[in-house]
Scaffold this motif. Structure first.
Motif, PDB file in Angstrom:
ATOM      1  N   MET A   1       0.842  -1.197   0.000  1.00 55.09           N
ATOM      2  CA  MET A   1       0.000   0.000   0.000  1.00 55.09           C
ATOM      3  C   MET A   1       0.880   1.251   0.000  1.00 55.09           C
ATOM      4  SD  MET A   1      -1.351  -0.091   3.978  1.00 55.09           S
ATOM      5  CE  MET A   1      -1.858  -1.809   3.872  1.00 55.09           C
ATOM      6  N   LYS A   2       0.382   2.274  -0.659  1.00 49.92           N
ATOM      7  CA  LYS A   2       1.142   3.519  -0.757  1.00 49.92           C
ATOM      8  C   LYS A   2       0.440   4.604   0.048  1.00 49.92           C
ATOM      9  CE  LYS A   2       3.135   6.824  -4.025  1.00 49.92           C
ATOM     10  NZ  LYS A   2       4.429   6.824  -3.352  1.00 49.92           N
ATOM     11  N   VAL A   3       1.225   5.307   0.866  1.00 48.81           N
ATOM     12  CA  VAL A   3       0.684   6.357   1.728  1.00 48.81           C
ATOM     13  C   VAL A   3       1.040   7.716   1.155  1.00 48.81           C
ATOM     14  CG1 VAL A   3       0.685   7.334   4.053  1.00 48.81           C
ATOM     15  CG2 VAL A   3       0.912   4.860   3.747  1.00 48.81           C
ATOM     16  N   GLU A   4       0.047   8.577   1.001  1.00 51.16           N
ATOM     17  CA  GLU A   4       0.274   9.950   0.538  1.00 51.16           C
ATOM     18  C   GLU A   4      -0.057  10.917   1.666  1.00 51.16           C
ATOM     19  OE1 GLU A   4      -1.312  13.147  -2.840  1.00 51.16           O
ATOM     20  OE2 GLU A   4      -2.110  11.104  -2.783  1.00 51.16           O
ATOM     21  N   LYS A   5       0.858  11.818   1.939  1.00 52.67           N
ATOM     22  CA  LYS A   5       0.648  12.811   2.994  1.00 52.67           C
ATOM     23  C   LYS A   5      -0.028  14.046   2.405  1.00 52.67           C
ATOM     24  CE  LYS A   5       3.132  15.018   6.818  1.00 52.67           C
ATOM     25  NZ  LYS A   5       4.469  15.184   7.451  1.00 52.67           N
ATOM     26  N   ILE A   6      -1.253  14.329   2.864  1.00 52.54           N
ATOM     27  CA  ILE A   6      -1.995  15.494   2.388  1.00 52.54           C
ATOM     28  C   ILE A   6      -1.477  16.748   3.086  1.00 52.54           C
ATOM     29  CG2 ILE A   6      -4.271  16.515   2.042  1.00 52.54           C
ATOM     30  CD1 ILE A   6      -3.745  13.830   0.566  1.00 52.54           C
ATOM     31  N   HIS A   7      -1.415  16.695   4.409  1.00 57.09           N
ATOM     32  CA  HIS A   7      -0.763  17.725   5.214  1.00 57.09           C
ATOM     33  C   HIS A   7      -0.366  17.085   6.539  1.00 57.09           C
ATOM     34  CE1 HIS A   7      -4.597  18.091   7.334  1.00 57.09           C
ATOM     35  NE2 HIS A   7      -5.201  18.438   6.203  1.00 57.09           N
ATOM     36  N   ASP A   8       0.119  17.867   7.486  1.00 57.85           N
ATOM     37  CA  ASP A   8       0.684  17.309   8.709  1.00 57.85           C
ATOM     38  C   ASP A   8      -0.291  16.444   9.500  1.00 57.85           C
ATOM     39  OD1 ASP A   8       3.107  18.409   8.216  1.00 57.85           O
ATOM     40  OD2 ASP A   8       2.844  20.152   9.537  1.00 57.85           O
ATOM     41  N   LYS A   9      -1.598  16.666   9.296  1.00 58.46           N
ATOM     42  CA  LYS A   9      -2.580  15.930  10.089  1.00 58.46           C
ATOM     43  C   LYS A   9      -3.470  15.003   9.261  1.00 58.46           C
ATOM     44  CE  LYS A   9      -2.835  18.902  14.129  1.00 58.46           C
ATOM     45  NZ  LYS A   9      -3.725  19.466  15.173  1.00 58.46           N
ATOM     46  N   LYS A  10      -3.129  14.815   7.985  1.00 58.00           N
ATOM     47  CA  LYS A  10      -3.982  13.968   7.157  1.00 58.00           C
ATOM     48  C   LYS A  10      -3.170  13.177   6.144  1.00 58.00           C
ATOM     49  CE  LYS A  10      -8.148  14.097   4.275  1.00 58.00           C
ATOM     50  NZ  LYS A  10      -9.248  14.936   3.743  1.00 58.00           N
ATOM     51  N   ILE A  11      -3.543  11.921   5.973  1.00 59.72           N
ATOM     52  CA  ILE A  11      -2.939  11.058   4.963  1.00 59.72           C
ATOM     53  C   ILE A  11      -4.057  10.370   4.176  1.00 59.72           C
ATOM     54  CG2 ILE A  11      -0.806  10.581   6.237  1.00 59.72           C
ATOM     55  CD1 ILE A  11      -2.093   7.845   6.988  1.00 59.72           C
ATOM     56  N   SER A  12      -3.721   9.907   2.992  1.00 57.64           N
ATOM     57  CA  SER A  12      -4.633   9.058   2.237  1.00 57.64           C
ATOM     58  C   SER A  12      -3.878   7.801   1.826  1.00 57.64           C
ATOM     59  CB  SER A  12      -5.186   9.777   1.001  1.00 57.64           C
ATOM     60  OG  SER A  12      -4.163  10.019   0.064  1.00 57.64           O
ATOM     61  N   VAL A  13      -4.591   6.706   1.758  1.00 63.12           N
ATOM     62  CA  VAL A  13      -3.984   5.407   1.452  1.00 63.12           C
ATOM     63  C   VAL A  13      -4.869   4.690   0.441  1.00 63.12           C
ATOM     64  CG1 VAL A  13      -3.154   3.225   2.395  1.00 63.12           C
ATOM     65  CG2 VAL A  13      -3.137   5.280   3.823  1.00 63.12           C
ATOM     66  N   PHE A  14      -4.239   4.094  -0.575  1.00 68.59           N
ATOM     67  CA  PHE A  14      -4.992   3.260  -1.506  1.00 68.59           C
ATOM     68  C   PHE A  14      -4.656   1.806  -1.208  1.00 68.59           C
ATOM     69  CE2 PHE A  14      -5.417   0.982  -5.596  1.00 68.59           C
ATOM     70  CZ  PHE A  14      -6.791   1.132  -5.749  1.00 68.59           C
ATOM     71  N   VAL A  15      -5.703   1.032  -0.888  1.00 68.17           N
ATOM     72  CA  VAL A  15      -5.556  -0.390  -0.602  1.00 68.17           C
ATOM     73  C   VAL A  15      -6.125  -1.154  -1.789  1.00 68.17           C
ATOM     74  CG1 VAL A  15      -6.090  -2.249   1.009  1.00 68.17           C
ATOM     75  CG2 VAL A  15      -5.849   0.089   1.852  1.00 68.17           C
ATOM     76  N   THR A  16      -5.314  -1.968  -2.423  1.00 65.58           N
ATOM     77  CA  THR A  16      -5.741  -2.666  -3.635  1.00 65.58           C
ATOM     78  C   THR A  16      -6.691  -3.817  -3.320  1.00 65.58           C
ATOM     79  OG1 THR A  16      -3.921  -4.262  -3.620  1.00 65.58           O
ATOM     80  CG2 THR A  16      -3.497  -2.125  -4.674  1.00 65.58           C
ATOM     81  N   ILE A  17      -7.382  -4.265  -4.353  1.00 71.12           N
ATOM     82  CA  ILE A  17      -8.260  -5.430  -4.221  1.00 71.12           C
ATOM     83  C   ILE A  17      -7.465  -6.638  -3.740  1.00 71.12           C
ATOM     84  CG2 ILE A  17      -9.490  -7.167  -5.590  1.00 71.12           C
ATOM     85  CD1 ILE A  17     -11.284  -4.928  -4.945  1.00 71.12           C
ATOM     86  N   LEU A  18      -6.241  -6.787  -4.247  1.00 67.14           N
ATOM     87  CA  LEU A  18      -5.391  -7.916  -3.838  1.00 67.14           C
ATOM     88  C   LEU A  18      -5.076  -7.840  -2.347  1.00 67.14           C
ATOM     89  CD1 LEU A  18      -3.756 -10.399  -4.573  1.00 67.14           C
ATOM     90  CD2 LEU A  18      -1.835  -8.894  -5.169  1.00 67.14           C
TER      91      LEU A  18
END
Length: 214
Positions: A1-18
């Motif tokens: 999974m890859k983590v993207e930092k939006i700002h100091d207090k928020k992240i987004s993560v994409f979790v694949t079907i696999l």
């Protein structure tokens, strides 16, 4: 999974079907009460810390999920101290009030109670050694991971949840509870003392003093 930092207090993560299939999680039955989903969140927080230095200790978390059929799931995590800090309408997701409770709820479903604590240096561990010596562990190991020293403990099954909490509370006074799995630390860290680390640390800290007295 890859983590993207939006700002100091928020992240987004994409979790694949696999990723979801490997964990036996249905993309349309993503319930926070599920132990499998809680375990996934712990892995996400671990990756967020490793990839982006995203700390969640002592923070509440707001979780939003967005399924992408046939592809995976987008998950956003926002940390906050009070609800006024949230930019989003928090009715669109759900709140985890204590990460520590999430970790405990996940680990207490396992046969083994695992604890992972980090320390800035070896000397920081000394106050914990005598305390831990009065308990029985299936395994205790010491690693170096980056600039941190990592102490891992697998508590014997003879102890109940109250004892687990007591040990956790004491160690928190001197170190930081981490959400790495022991398997991760074993793979990526450098082993300093394997299997019986508490016994080795007792010799390291106390034998030199005893020799000086004699």
């Amino acid at each position: 999974m890859k983590v993207e930092k939006i700002h100091d207090k928020k992240i987004s993560v994409f979790v694949t079907i696999l990723d979801l299939k490997e964990r036996n999680i249905d993309i349309f039955e993503f319930y926070p009460q599920s132990s499998k989903v809680q375990a996934l969140f712990l892995d996400i927080l671990e990756e967020a810390y490793l990839q982006q230095g995203f700390e969640t200790e002592n923070s509440q978390l707001f979780i939003e999920t967005k399924p992408i059929p046939s592809h995976g799931l987008y998950i956003s995590v926002t940390k906050f101290d009070n609800e006024e800090e949230l930019e989003e309408d928090y009715s669109s997701g759900y709140i985890i009030h204590k990460v520590e409770e999430l970790f405990f709820n996940s680990t207490q479903k396992n046969v083994r109670h695992e604890l992972v604590f980090s320390y800035p240096n070896i000397e920081s561990i000394e106050p914990c050694v005598k305390f831990l010596s009065s308990y029985c562990f299936e395994n205790t190991s010491l690693y170096q991971l980056g600039e941190k020293y990592i102490l891992t403990l697998v508590l014997s099954n003879v102890y109940n949840q109250r004892t687990y909490s007591k040990i956790t509370a004491f160690l928190t006074e001197y170190g930081i509870q981490e959400f790495f799995s022991i398997a991760y630390v074993d793979e990526h860290g450098k082993t300093l003392l394997g299997n019986k680390a508490i016994e080795g640390l007792k010799k390291y800290f106390y034998f030199p003093y005893e020799n000086k007295k004699s």
